[in-house]
Design a protein around this motif. Sequence first.
Motif, PDB file in Angstrom:
ATOM      1  N   LYS A 175       0.840  -1.204   0.000  1.00  0.00           N
ATOM      2  CA  LYS A 175       0.000   0.000   0.000  1.00  0.00           C
ATOM      3  C   LYS A 175       0.877   1.257   0.000  1.00  0.00           C
ATOM      4  O   LYS A 175       0.524   2.266  -0.640  1.00  0.00           O
ATOM      5  CB  LYS A 175      -0.924  -0.006   1.212  1.00  0.00           C
ATOM      6  N   TYR A 209       2.116   1.686  -3.476  1.00  0.00           N
ATOM      7  CA  TYR A 209       1.009   2.236  -4.277  1.00  0.00           C
ATOM      8  C   TYR A 209       0.933   3.745  -4.091  1.00  0.00           C
ATOM      9  O   TYR A 209       0.810   4.505  -5.060  1.00  0.00           O
ATOM     10  CB  TYR A 209      -0.301   1.571  -3.855  1.00  0.00           C
ATOM     11  N   TRP A 210       1.022   4.209  -2.833  1.00  0.00           N
ATOM     12  CA  TRP A 210       0.985   5.647  -2.561  1.00  0.00           C
ATOM     13  C   TRP A 210       2.140   6.357  -3.259  1.00  0.00           C
ATOM     14  O   TRP A 210       1.983   7.431  -3.829  1.00  0.00           O
ATOM     15  CB  TRP A 210       1.062   5.891  -1.053  1.00  0.00           C
TER      16      TRP A 210
END
Length: 290
Positions: A186, A189-190
């Motif tokens: 995650k 992804y950011w």
Amino acid sequence: MESTKKHTWRSKLHEIIYEADTPSGKLFDVILLIAILASIVLVMLESVKSFDLKYHGFLDISEWIITILFTIEYIARIAVVKKPLKYITSFYGIIDLLSTIPKYISLFLAGTHALVALRALRLLRVFRILKLARYLGASNQLANAIKASRAKIAVFLFAVLIASIIFGTIMYLVEGEENGFTNIPKSVYWCIVTLTTVGFGDIAPQTPLGQFIATFIMILGYGIIAVPTGIVSAEYTKASGSDVKKLSDEEIKSLDSVHLNTQCCVNCLAEQHQDGSKYCYKCGCELNHE
């Protein structure tokens, strides 16, 4: 006599369906594009539940009328060429088929009706009407430039991916789960979203150190955007320059005097013939000038 009439009928229909330089051919293509646009609008309106509840019968009947017309057109395209399989397996042939069958499939499988939106691909035929096919040479140059740049772009993308993994991991360690960075994927992804300057805003750093790193990543993102553009531009300029050097002054001048039309060979479906050509440049078959 009978075969001559048949030949004339097929030739005339071929001229209307496959060519856009004649008044009848241009009118046919314009009507076809209008029908395609109307079909796409109908599908879009049908997806609006309030509108569909009120006008479902009208939308369904209209779509069936357009589908039947496209079916007739598809059969006619097959009937007027000498090698039907050539058309069926061609790019436009596959698109024409895919844009026709979804409505029929929806009779047996629910939820497939929306696939008629594939008809938007048929709008590619507008290139024939507007005679933009002659500019496809420039698009081929661009494609060749991208192809020549693929190794450099691949290395660049791999470097960006590595940077995203590194910065994503750092942000996971700095921000932690309490600030939304619940795991490394995650966080990566950011980082990718921030690096590409998309910035969805679903996750944001809260600590001063995390915000500082995010600022650095954002600035880095603007620099990264320019890199692949520069690589492709350099290859495009190189390819264009080499092509011009290969041509003499007379050949360069002659390029401006060459005019291509949309006349389609009845045998191999090749287009972009020079004005006044009697035979197909690809298969040698006599072109229809009726």
